[in-house]
Design a protein around this motif. Sequence first.
Motif, PDB file in Angstrom:
ATOM      1  N   LEU A  98       0.819  -1.208   0.000  1.00 15.62           N
ATOM      2  CA  LEU A  98       0.000   0.000   0.000  1.00 15.62           C
ATOM      3  C   LEU A  98       0.852   1.258   0.000  1.00 15.62           C
ATOM      4  N   LYS A  99       2.062   1.182   0.515  1.00 16.06           N
ATOM      5  CA  LYS A  99       2.920   2.361   0.552  1.00 16.06           C
ATOM      6  C   LYS A  99       3.271   2.855  -0.840  1.00 16.06           C
ATOM      7  N   THR A 100       3.198   1.976  -1.815  1.00 15.61           N
ATOM      8  CA  THR A 100       3.516   2.399  -3.182  1.00 15.61           C
ATOM      9  C   THR A 100       2.499   3.408  -3.706  1.00 15.61           C
ATOM     10  N   PHE A 101       1.301   3.429  -3.112  1.00 15.77           N
ATOM     11  CA  PHE A 101       0.284   4.372  -3.569  1.00 15.77           C
ATOM     12  C   PHE A 101       0.486   5.757  -2.971  1.00 15.77           C
ATOM     13  N   ALA A 130       7.372   0.904 -11.417  1.00 20.88           N
ATOM     14  CA  ALA A 130       8.001  -0.391 -11.673  1.00 20.88           C
ATOM     15  C   ALA A 130       7.182  -1.550 -11.114  1.00 20.88           C
ATOM     16  N   ALA A 131       6.291  -1.256 -10.149  1.00 23.71           N
ATOM     17  CA  ALA A 131       5.492  -2.325  -9.552  1.00 23.71           C
ATOM     18  C   ALA A 131       4.325  -2.741 -10.439  1.00 23.71           C
ATOM     19  N   MET A 132       4.048  -1.991 -11.506  1.00 26.35           N
ATOM     20  CA  MET A 132       2.923  -2.303 -12.367  1.00 26.35           C
ATOM     21  C   MET A 132       3.277  -3.419 -13.340  1.00 26.35           C
ATOM     22  N   SER A 133       2.311  -4.280 -13.552  1.00 31.91           N
ATOM     23  CA  SER A 133       2.443  -5.254 -14.629  1.00 31.91           C
ATOM     24  C   SER A 133       1.995  -4.611 -15.930  1.00 31.91           C
ATOM     25  N   LEU A 137      -0.353   9.476  -4.377  1.00 29.14           N
ATOM     26  CA  LEU A 137      -1.396  10.422  -3.978  1.00 29.14           C
ATOM     27  C   LEU A 137      -0.842  11.782  -3.565  1.00 29.14           C
ATOM     28  N   ILE A 138       0.434  11.859  -3.203  1.00 27.84           N
ATOM     29  CA  ILE A 138       1.008  13.141  -2.802  1.00 27.84           C
ATOM     30  C   ILE A 138       1.402  13.976  -4.017  1.00 27.84           C
ATOM     31  N   LEU A 139       1.916  13.327  -5.062  1.00 29.44           N
ATOM     32  CA  LEU A 139       2.459  14.056  -6.205  1.00 29.44           C
ATOM     33  C   LEU A 139       1.494  14.161  -7.385  1.00 29.44           C
ATOM     34  N   ILE A 140       0.349  13.472  -7.345  1.00 21.37           N
ATOM     35  CA  ILE A 140      -0.575  13.531  -8.467  1.00 21.37           C
ATOM     36  C   ILE A 140      -1.113  14.939  -8.668  1.00 21.37           C
ATOM     37  N   PRO A 162      12.906   7.269  -8.377  1.00 22.13           N
ATOM     38  CA  PRO A 162      11.473   6.997  -8.226  1.00 22.13           C
ATOM     39  C   PRO A 162      10.682   7.651  -9.354  1.00 22.13           C
ATOM     40  N   ALA A 163       9.808   6.889  -9.969  1.00 25.00           N
ATOM     41  CA  ALA A 163       9.108   7.365 -11.159  1.00 25.00           C
ATOM     42  C   ALA A 163       8.249   8.589 -10.882  1.00 25.00           C
ATOM     43  N   GLY A 164       7.467   8.549  -9.786  1.00 28.20           N
ATOM     44  CA  GLY A 164       6.572   9.663  -9.515  1.00 28.20           C
ATOM     45  C   GLY A 164       7.297  10.970  -9.353  1.00 28.20           C
TER      46      GLY A 164
END
Length: 304
Positions: free
Chosen positions: A134-137, A143-146, A212-215, A262-264
């Motif tokens: 959940l921390k990834t959100f 990179a965690a996405m398929s 959610l912080i950078l969106i 980090p991508a975001g």
Amino acid sequence: MDSVLSPAGPGWNTAVVLAGATALGAAAGTVGSFLLLRRRSLVSDALAHATLPGLALAFLIGALAGVEGRSLPLLLLGATVSGGLGVLAVQAVTRFTRLPEDAAIGAVLSVFFGIGVVLLSVVQALPTGGAAGLKTFIFGQTAAMSAREAAALGLLALLAAGLVALFFKELRLVAFDEGFARVQGWPAGRIDLLLLGLVTLVTVVGLQTVGLILIVALLITPAVAARFWTDDLTTMTVAAGVLGALSGGIGAWLSSAYADLPAGAVIVLVATALFVLSFLVAPARGLLARVLRRRLLRRREGLG
């Protein structure tokens, strides 16, 4: 080489993730243009932070029901419901109290995010290995996405951009003169809810990529950068979409090329760089263009 580019190879997965991030950036820039014109940039911040309780609750419900708690559709559904409730809470506080909108946003943002942090601590105490995901959100983790998840998120992002194109006239009317729209019989309230719904969709789609912080930055920065280039809304919306797509694509590529980035954060930094470039060199409202115009005006007045 064929195995790398095949649907089962790592090159294929990277390509799909890049496409998904590019689509997300395009949708965020397009939707963010109207959010900026409506002067509701902070609403996206409250909405993004309000998704955290939904993520944690969705994980808990999935764990209790015996469903894989890390299931992306389940988590995004929870984030959508929670984010929508956050936006409705802001509107209710603004409508039924004397608090200004910024105060309502601050209160709702703090309460929802606090609840989310508490629920996240409960999730982390569960005896399951998927809780840490959940921390990834919060900060995003492309990179965690398929490849399947990236393709689905990309399609949702394109859906948001398509809805903006479909309801462009209505969104433009309410953005510039809501009072006139109401007098002419347009359902301004529903159109406003449509915009908030699009913001919710883009926010939820962007949780896995940007977090959610950078969106919020991806929603607003391309639109602000595009504003320096033109005074025409159609051109501005297209430019914001292009700048958002460049931010998402270049940021995701840099993140894949350098594994420690980090991508975001990289996507947001690319968007910021494009904003700074627009601020400096844009011919319509850029700083250098304004300085040159003032110098030319002074020279003409001196010659006169």
